[in-house]
Write an enzyme that holds these catalytic residues in place. Structure first.
Site, PDB file in Angstrom:
ATOM      1  N   GLU A   4      -1.679  -1.348  -3.662  1.00  0.00           N
ATOM      2  CA  GLU A   4      -1.499  -0.043  -4.300  1.00  0.00           C
ATOM      3  C   GLU A   4      -1.671  -0.106  -5.814  1.00  0.00           C
ATOM      4  OE1 GLU A   4       2.161   1.688  -2.769  1.00  0.00           O
ATOM      5  OE2 GLU A   4       1.006   2.494  -1.121  1.00  0.00           O
ATOM      6  N   GLU A  59      -1.460   1.965   5.717  1.00  0.00           N
ATOM      7  CA  GLU A  59      -0.050   2.176   6.051  1.00  0.00           C
ATOM      8  C   GLU A  59       0.107   3.607   6.551  1.00  0.00           C
ATOM      9  OE1 GLU A  59       2.436   1.177   2.713  1.00  0.00           O
ATOM     10  OE2 GLU A  59       1.268  -0.611   2.253  1.00  0.00           O
TER      11      GLU A  59
HETATM   12  C1  GLA Z   1       3.968   1.474  -0.128  1.00  0.00           C
HETATM   13  C2  GLA Z   1       3.705  -0.005  -0.110  1.00  0.00           C
HETATM   14  C3  GLA Z   1       4.448  -0.767   0.927  1.00  0.00           C
HETATM   15  C4  GLA Z   1       5.829  -0.234   1.098  1.00  0.00           C
HETATM   16  C5  GLA Z   1       5.802   1.242   1.375  1.00  0.00           C
HETATM   17  C6  GLA Z   1       7.186   1.810   1.500  1.00  0.00           C
HETATM   18  O1  GLA Z   1       3.072   2.275   0.466  1.00  0.00           O
HETATM   19  O2  GLA Z   1       2.357  -0.352  -0.096  1.00  0.00           O
HETATM   20  O3  GLA Z   1       4.512  -2.108   0.521  1.00  0.00           O
HETATM   21  O4  GLA Z   1       6.533  -0.491  -0.060  1.00  0.00           O
HETATM   22  O5  GLA Z   1       5.204   1.885   0.283  1.00  0.00           O
HETATM   23  O6  GLA Z   1       7.842   1.955   0.269  1.00  0.00           O
END
Ligand code: GLA
Length: 683
Positions: free
Chosen positions: A151, A315
């Site tokens: 991210e 995700e």
């Molecule tokens: C993000 C991150 C994950 C996790 C989720 C939940 O999307 O990429 O590592 O931390 O949030 O907080």
């Protein structure tokens, strides 16, 4: 946008953290995943200490064991480079790698993403760990892809370290060459800000006015984006040298201060996104059945599609949200997990990976629920994942299918970044982007997002009958010329208030608005005002119907354009609010206000772009419609976000791929239900 990798089939994955669990659980976890239709996992992105617990001493045995097991069992792996969480030894020994606040307070070890992109030592240490991993695992049979970091620009997209100021100076030197050019571009004559030495220039710092030069801020956003891309490029270049052919490079998310299109072009083969639709609920407000809520998340997915048409979800929300100290969100109701996963597929995802296999029992995210709970028993969420994977088997033709939208919201990074800092711009931009989205949603008009870039060509725009470019406060000659060609060739362009009063540096131009689009719009702005919240909101009349003109009004003066609507309230009642100019084979509609759902719907109907599938389908307003097309077939996704059934009607027989039958006439979507209709693509 350069998508170099496409999934060969719709694929289901999950995020797994072998370092969070006893090794004895690994085989059982992997087998249960495979039994549930999960064939890919993402690992490693926070695990630097598993490879380099002490500086310069590399060990691979932990992930060797895990990856070899994956290869034996038949699980495929996306391997994350671990640079999102530098180890404690690193930040302790090299504090110059830390990012900090505007006030200069450093972000310390203990969270994540506490580094800056520009410290040379961090770039070197990241390059070294990535090279070690790429050499060791580049040809591992289990690995199908690599994720760079995690991210990019998440947690914060602002950088205030000394290394950033040093790199900012270099960036500006390269861009402007001389201080005279920089002083001119930044208007430093105002408030005596003239620079006489490059060393006097910094990334934003606290000031007595709590504001810094806005032209500096625009370049600062460009600089942060450039820094992020250069940082990731180091990793991408190393990976490309060592990984096996056919193995792809990706990363996840879509965050601010980042030119995601350039990022994909320079660093990635394919983009992935992290989809948490419950962020779109306003948890502090009572449930409002009329609001967009989780359906509103489709706006983000349309943005992702603009970067990468056939993207992945790294995700996908599978449980309740929550860090121990913030971000609470309820568990997805039965059906909602599937609905949200299908929302991703409906918008272009060919890979859907659920976050995460099992909720972590330790650390900040103990309430960020995965598919399984701490107790590790099968549960309803796992059943839904299994059923979702089965459904995807029936949607094979959807993989690689393009969006069939004929309407697009137009954006560009200059205006995106200008609106981060300029409140006048930000308010109209936010209002209009939400308004255009909701107006399109409620009229079942699939829409895309298109970013105007230096390399954008006319053909990319000509796919659309209608472009809505709500508030291009910054206009450049190239963009104005491209839009002119689009209109001349037969397109319909809609623009809103505040168009065209700034140049590429954010300086206001001494021309009547809409500046470079004046001839194309055939109109100009005589007067303008923000609305005080205390005033009756103004409106206009369009063919006798009320046309909302919220937030800000440009009072237009028609030149070659016709006046379509006039304000019906305020001190400028009777003056033009909406004009239409015919140019070549196309036209420009100029609305002197922000766009809201009602006005967007009205204007889309007026130009006959609303409800392109209206002849075929009758849907309640609460159901989302998206359309993908491939090989002469159309796939219409119907998504019911409500906890009650939705009554729909189809006028011609179509195959319903979820319920596996032919539907015609009335049919019902269950609460949170989804259907995918397919038919010959005759439109
Ligand atoms: C993000 C991150 C994950 C996790 C989720 C939940 O999307 O990429 O590592 O931390 O949030 O907080």
């Amino acid at each position: 946008m350069t998508q170099r990798y496409q999934w060969p089939a719709l694929t289901v994955g999950t995020c797994y953290y072998p370092e969070h669990w006893p090794e004895e659980l690994w085989p059982d976890d992997l087998r249960r995943m495979l039994d549930s239709g999960i064939t890919v996992i993402r690992v490693g992105e926070f695990a630097w200490s598993k490879f380099e617990l002490h500086e310069g001493e590399f060990t691979f045995d932990f992930f060797d064991r895990f990856l070899d097991l994956c290869a034996r069992i038949g699980m495929k792996v996306i391997f994350g480079t671990p640079t999102a969480t530098p180890p404690a030894w690193l930040t302790e020994k090299y504090p110059e790698i830390l990012n900090g606040t505007l006030d200069g307070v450093l972000y310390r070890h203990g969270g994540r993403k506490h580094y800056n992109y520009n410290a040379p030592i961090y770039q070197q240490l990241c390059a070294r760990i990535v090279e070690q991993l790429a050499r060791h695992y580049g040809h591992h049979p289990a690995i199908v892809g690599w994720q760079i970091d995690n991210e990019i620009n998440c947690e914060t997209c602002d950088f205030y370290s000394e290394a950033d100021s040093a790199a900012f100076r270099e960036f500006l030197r390269e861009k402007y060459g001389t201080l005279d050019a920089l002083n001119d571009a930044w208007g430093t004559v105002f408030w005596n800000q003239t620079y006489t030495d490059w060393a006097q220039i910094y990334v934003p710092r606290p000031t007595a006015t709590h504001a810094v030069n806005p032209h500096l801020l625009l370049d600062y956003s460009r600089f942060v984006s450039d820094s992020a891309i250069r940082f990731c490029r180091i990793q991408a270049d190393i990976l490309r040298q060592h990984i096996a052919p056919g193995v792809y490079i990706t990363t996840n998310g879509l965050f601010a201060n980042l030119d995601n299109h350039r990022f994909e072009d320079e660093c990635l083969d394919v983009m992935t996104y992290d989809s948490y639709p419950s962020f779109a609920f306003e948890l502090d407000h009572p449930w409002n059945p009329g609001a967009m809520n989780d359906r509103g998340w489709s706006r983000m997915l349309a943005e992702v599609r603009s970067v990468c048409p056939h993207f992945g979800i790294m995700e996908q929300q599978s449980g309740a949200n929550g860090w121990y100290n913030r971000m609470e969100g309820p568990a997805p109701r039965p059906g909602q997990l599937t609905l949200w996963a299908m929302q991703s597929v409906a918008h272009g995802a060919d890979y859907v990976s659920f976050f995460r296999w099992r909720t972590c029992t330790v650390g900040t995210e103990i309430y960020w629920h995965g598919i399984l709970d701490y107790d590790n028993r099968d549960n309803r969420r796992l059943q839904e994942v299994r059923a979702f994977a089965d459904t995807l088997q029936r949607l094979k033709g959807v993989c690689g299918a393009d969006s069939a939208a004929r309407v697009a919201l137009v954006k560009d990074y200059d205006n995106e970044w200008d609106a981060r800092h300029d409140r006048w711009h930000q308010r109209v931009q936010q209002k209009s982007e939400a308004g255009v989205f909701e107006g399109a949603q409620r009229t079942h008009t699939p829409y895309d997002v298109v970013y105007l870039r230096e390399i954008t060509v006319l053909d990319e725009l000509r796919r659309y009958d209608v472009l809505i470019y709500p508030h291009a406060t910054i206009l450049t000659p190239d963009r104005a010329a491209l839009l002119t060609r689009y209109v001349e060739a037969g397109g319909t362009l809609m623009i809103g208030c505040r168009t065209g009063y700034k140049d590429e540096h954010g300086r206001c131009v001494m021309q009547p608005q809409p500046g470079l689009l004046r001839a194309l719009a055939g109109a100009n702005v005589r007067d303008f005002t923000f609305h005080s919240p205390a005033e009756e909101p103004p409106y206009a009349l369009l063919d006798g119907e009320r046309l909302e003109t919220p937030l800000f009004n440009d009072v237009l003066e028609a030149e070659s354009a016709m006046v379509l609507a006039r304000y019906a309230a305020g001190y400028y009642a009777g003056e033009p609010a909406l004009t239409e100019n015919r140019v070549g084979k196309g036209r420009v509609l100029y609305l002197g206000a922000a766009f809201c759902p009602e006005s967007t719907a009205q204007l889309l109907r007026r130009v006959k772009a609303a409800e392109p599938y209206g002849q075929l389908l009758r849907l309640p307003e609460t159901v989302e419609l998206t359309a993908r097309r491939k090989d002469g077939r159309l796939y219409l996704f119907l998504l019911n976000y409500q906890p009650v059934p939705a009554e729909c009607r189809i006028h011609a027989p179509a195959q319903a791929l979820v319920r596996q039958e032919t539907v015609q006439g009335a049919f019902t979507l269950p609460p949170y239900g989804v259907e995918v209709l397919t038919m010959e693509d005759s439109l």
